[in-house]
Design a protein around this motif. Sequence first.
Motif, PDB file in Angstrom:
ATOM      1  N   VAL A   1     -25.813  31.385 -40.005  1.00 19.78           N
ATOM      2  CA  VAL A   1     -27.206  30.461 -40.393  1.00 19.78           C
ATOM      3  C   VAL A   1     -27.514  29.968 -39.099  1.00 19.78           C
ATOM      4  O   VAL A   1     -28.489  30.377 -38.536  1.00 19.78           O
ATOM      5  N   SER A   2     -26.535  29.286 -38.153  1.00 18.17           N
ATOM      6  CA  SER A   2     -27.101  28.537 -37.156  1.00 18.17           C
ATOM      7  C   SER A   2     -27.463  30.270 -36.406  1.00 18.17           C
ATOM      8  O   SER A   2     -28.427  29.872 -35.126  1.00 18.17           O
ATOM      9  N   LEU A   3     -26.716  31.449 -35.808  1.00 20.04           N
ATOM     10  CA  LEU A   3     -26.764  31.617 -35.313  1.00 20.04           C
ATOM     11  C   LEU A   3     -27.914  32.987 -35.584  1.00 20.04           C
ATOM     12  O   LEU A   3     -28.597  33.202 -34.881  1.00 20.04           O
ATOM     13  N   PHE A   4     -28.467  32.684 -37.027  1.00 21.89           N
ATOM     14  CA  PHE A   4     -29.286  33.668 -37.239  1.00 21.89           C
ATOM     15  C   PHE A   4     -30.481  33.520 -37.246  1.00 21.89           C
ATOM     16  O   PHE A   4     -31.211  33.373 -36.776  1.00 21.89           O
ATOM     17  N   TYR A   5     -30.854  32.027 -37.417  1.00 21.62           N
ATOM     18  CA  TYR A   5     -31.819  31.148 -36.990  1.00 21.62           C
ATOM     19  C   TYR A   5     -31.855  30.411 -35.153  1.00 21.62           C
ATOM     20  O   TYR A   5     -33.530  31.346 -34.944  1.00 21.62           O
ATOM     21  N   GLY A   6     -31.104  30.884 -34.767  1.00 21.27           N
ATOM     22  CA  GLY A   6     -31.160  30.380 -33.183  1.00 21.27           C
ATOM     23  C   GLY A   6     -31.512  31.908 -32.699  1.00 21.27           C
ATOM     24  O   GLY A   6     -32.831  31.759 -32.097  1.00 21.27           O
ATOM     25  N   LEU A   7     -31.394  33.225 -33.019  1.00 23.29           N
ATOM     26  CA  LEU A   7     -31.759  34.360 -32.655  1.00 23.29           C
ATOM     27  C   LEU A   7     -32.989  34.971 -33.510  1.00 23.29           C
ATOM     28  O   LEU A   7     -33.681  35.258 -32.267  1.00 23.29           O
ATOM     29  N   THR A   8     -33.140  34.486 -34.600  1.00 24.87           N
ATOM     30  CA  THR A   8     -34.726  34.513 -34.440  1.00 24.87           C
ATOM     31  C   THR A   8     -35.740  33.644 -34.081  1.00 24.87           C
ATOM     32  O   THR A   8     -37.033  34.203 -34.374  1.00 24.87           O
ATOM     33  N   ALA A   9     -35.965  32.606 -33.704  1.00 23.74           N
ATOM     34  CA  ALA A   9     -36.469  31.652 -32.997  1.00 23.74           C
ATOM     35  C   ALA A   9     -36.396  32.067 -31.524  1.00 23.74           C
ATOM     36  O   ALA A   9     -37.861  31.633 -31.320  1.00 23.74           O
ATOM     37  N   CYS A  10     -35.903  33.145 -31.075  1.00 23.45           N
ATOM     38  CA  CYS A  10     -36.426  33.629 -29.773  1.00 23.45           C
ATOM     39  C   CYS A  10     -37.160  34.768 -29.532  1.00 23.45           C
ATOM     40  O   CYS A  10     -37.748  35.171 -29.001  1.00 23.45           O
ATOM     41  N   ILE A  11     -37.055  35.362 -31.079  1.00 24.61           N
ATOM     42  CA  ILE A  11     -38.030  36.503 -31.209  1.00 24.61           C
ATOM     43  C   ILE A  11     -39.570  36.291 -30.384  1.00 24.61           C
ATOM     44  O   ILE A  11     -39.893  36.904 -30.008  1.00 24.61           O
ATOM     45  N   TYR A  12     -40.334  35.360 -31.142  1.00 23.41           N
ATOM     46  CA  TYR A  12     -41.822  35.240 -30.577  1.00 23.41           C
ATOM     47  C   TYR A  12     -41.758  35.023 -28.887  1.00 23.41           C
ATOM     48  O   TYR A  12     -42.834  35.553 -28.895  1.00 23.41           O
ATOM     49  N   PRO A  13     -41.162  34.050 -28.278  1.00 24.51           N
ATOM     50  CA  PRO A  13     -41.226  33.430 -26.761  1.00 24.51           C
ATOM     51  C   PRO A  13     -41.530  34.865 -26.517  1.00 24.51           C
ATOM     52  O   PRO A  13     -41.621  35.276 -25.632  1.00 24.51           O
TER      53      PRO A  13
END
Length: 208
Positions: free
Chosen positions: A102-114
């Motif tokens: 979950v940490s990797l999932f959320y961390g990676l997804t948070a990178c998409i917008y920037p």
Amino acid sequence: KKLWRQSELGVGGALFSAVVLSAFAAVGPIFAVRSGLDTEQVAAFMGLAILAAMFLQWPIGLLSDYVPRRLVILAVVGCAIVTGLIAAFLGDRSILWLYLSVSLFYGLTACIYPLCLALTHDLLPNNQIIPASATMLYSYGLGSVVGPILGGLSITLFGPAGLFFMVAAMLTLLLTLGIHSSAKERDLAVEEQAHCVAVTPVSTSVIL
């Protein structure tokens, strides 16, 4: 529509990443409780995800300054899909697997917008950057409205794992859009790309 014609992946990335992030921020604690976590474990579950979102943006953003940015976005989206599915299928077997995936999932997804914001800025002249950023923020806002609704509906229909099935489906649509757009849009050479800056478009309900 004008920005969509110029950067499909930019607009789509803002929309779909917002759906995923807002769904997790709003419904993630419900997923954790229904998965059998106690109060302290739910706090750790959400806290680790937010920390991952903070720390992963720097190295991935830096990587995108030296590698074709669209390729980095597609790789990040693909990895987020995989980690989301790991959380759905293996999260109930081990709390360590759940925290990590979950940490990797959320961390990676948070990178998409920037990343998508930087990609869009690369494609536009300077006088269009501010209105384009506003349009992408609007797209992100629409996704933020839809995400919690879809997240809650997915858990209701399919149980706790339904949340990650839904977000994986949203990210798969984004991956498909990214592959499609790569055939239509001409990217800058790597040495001409602007620097990617870590950014959170809105504060999540968890942080508040």
